[in-house]
Scaffold this motif. Structure first.
Motif, PDB file in Angstrom:
ATOM      1  N   GLU A 263      -6.594   6.949  -3.638  1.00 12.81           N
ATOM      2  CA  GLU A 263      -5.428   7.334  -3.727  1.00 12.81           C
ATOM      3  C   GLU A 263      -4.988   7.970  -2.388  1.00 12.81           C
ATOM      4  O   GLU A 263      -3.667   7.523  -1.967  1.00 12.81           O
ATOM      5  CB  GLU A 263      -5.263   8.539  -4.878  1.00 12.81           C
ATOM      6  N   GLN A 266      -4.538   5.027   0.132  1.00  9.83           N
ATOM      7  CA  GLN A 266      -3.284   4.316  -0.109  1.00  9.83           C
ATOM      8  C   GLN A 266      -1.938   4.872   0.439  1.00  9.83           C
ATOM      9  O   GLN A 266      -1.099   4.343   0.696  1.00  9.83           O
ATOM     10  CB  GLN A 266      -3.316   3.848  -1.629  1.00  9.83           C
ATOM     11  N   SER A 267      -2.042   6.311   0.261  1.00 10.51           N
ATOM     12  CA  SER A 267      -1.109   7.022   0.764  1.00 10.51           C
ATOM     13  C   SER A 267      -0.903   7.041   2.244  1.00 10.51           C
ATOM     14  O   SER A 267       0.263   6.949   2.814  1.00 10.51           O
ATOM     15  CB  SER A 267      -1.247   8.626   0.257  1.00 10.51           C
ATOM     16  N   GLN A 269      -2.098   4.894   4.201  1.00  8.96           N
ATOM     17  CA  GLN A 269      -1.813   3.384   4.512  1.00  8.96           C
ATOM     18  C   GLN A 269      -0.141   3.230   4.439  1.00  8.96           C
ATOM     19  O   GLN A 269       0.322   2.573   5.208  1.00  8.96           O
ATOM     20  CB  GLN A 269      -2.334   2.508   3.701  1.00  8.96           C
ATOM     21  N   MET A 270       0.258   3.728   3.214  1.00  8.38           N
ATOM     22  CA  MET A 270       1.794   3.779   3.403  1.00  8.38           C
ATOM     23  C   MET A 270       2.483   4.548   4.251  1.00  8.38           C
ATOM     24  O   MET A 270       3.570   3.640   4.805  1.00  8.38           O
ATOM     25  CB  MET A 270       2.234   4.118   1.756  1.00  8.38           C
TER      26      MET A 270
END
Length: 298
Positions: A263, A266-267, A269-270
């Protein structure tokens, strides 16, 4: 001193020695301790400077000393700003013509070529001359600097900002910017005021954090695999190990940690994607400004 252009292999060492002597002489002529330079000698020395820079930037089969080129361009701008060179407006015009001829060669070069790297120092020379001769035609120079500014940004070089600042420092009488897309230029100015130059560092920071998180995740996945193998071995064993429940709790905790890391990854990377989108958007604005400028020149 003879001209330094048309160098070949066996004369490189001599040329380097000559240019050192030339630099010392020119800086000495224009030093505050001196009485001011002889205009004729100044013109000769500056001509040799530019001839050498032309040869050095072209490479001619040898490695290019970018640092030396940057230093020499800085020296030229210092000499001009000192007001002690004793050169005329016509001499300044010839310097601009010589430099634009040199840097025109870099417009079709690879992205990381020395023309792009040294364009900041080129811009500094032009800005120095513009203070002395604001009535000159700077349209070709402006087009080149807009190109190199966008290439510096494309290469993720924070020095693009220095070219931008030199453009803003040009005298108000130089109306070359009026030929550009005024709306796009104002947008670039707004982005700059809001700290667009910090995007590169943010991008580097997040790439570093993502790399570390990926490293941590890979290490955790290896530990989970080992834990599962040990539990499988215990399950198939005739004797049930007394710590099987503990191993299950450890595995559960590691799986929860893995979910958190995924998680987190992904955060990050966003956020990185958003930053890179901003960089691309600003890069497109620089290209748009350059394109609009050249269209208006035609």
């Amino acid at each position: 001193m003879a001209k330094l252009h048309n160098l070949n292999g066996h004369s490189v060492s001599k040329a380097r020695s000559d240019i050192r002597d030339l630099r010392v002489e020119l800086m000495s002529l224009c030093s505050r301790e001196g009485r001011g330079a002889d205009p004729h000698r100044s013109r000769e020395l500056l001509d040799d400077y530019l001839d050498y820079l032309d040869t050095a930037l072209s490479g001619q089969g040898r490695s290019i000393d970018v640092s030396q080129i940057q230093e020499m361009l800085l020296e030229v701008s210092q000499i001009i700003r000192s007001g002690r060179a004793g050169v005329s407006a016509d001499d300044y015009r010839k310097i601009i013509s010589h430099l634009t001829g040199i840097y025109a060669k870099g417009l079709a070069e690879e992205m990381k070529c020395p023309f792009i790297i040294t364009s900041v120092d080129y811009a500094d020379v032009i800005e120095a001359i513009s203070q002395e001769c604001p009535a000159f035609d700077y349209r070709e120079v402006m087009g080149q600097l807009l190109y190199y500014m966008s290439q510096l940004f494309r290469n993720r070089k924070g020095s693009w900002m220095m070219v931008y600042e030199r453009l803003l420092s040009l005298p108000e009488s130089i109306d070359a910017l009026a030929l550009s897309n005024r709306k796009t230029f104002m947008e670039i100015q707004e982005w700059t005021e809001q700290g667009v130059d910090s995007l590169f560092q943010i991008c580097r920071d997040y790439k570093g954090m993502i790399g570390q998180t990926e490293h941590d995740l890979a290490g955790l996945e290896r530990r989970i695999a080992v834990q599962k193998d040990e539990m499988a071995a215990q399950k198939n064993s005739a004797v049930i190990a007394f710590d099987s429940l503990r191993k299950k709790r450890v595995l559960k905790a590691m799986l929860s940690q893995k979910a958190r890391l995924i998680e987190e990854l992904q955060s990050k990377q966003m956020i990185l994607e958003l930053v890179e989108n901003d960089i691309r958007e600003f890069e497109e604005k620089l290209v748009e400004l350059r394109r609009a400028y050249f269209i208006r020149l035609v």
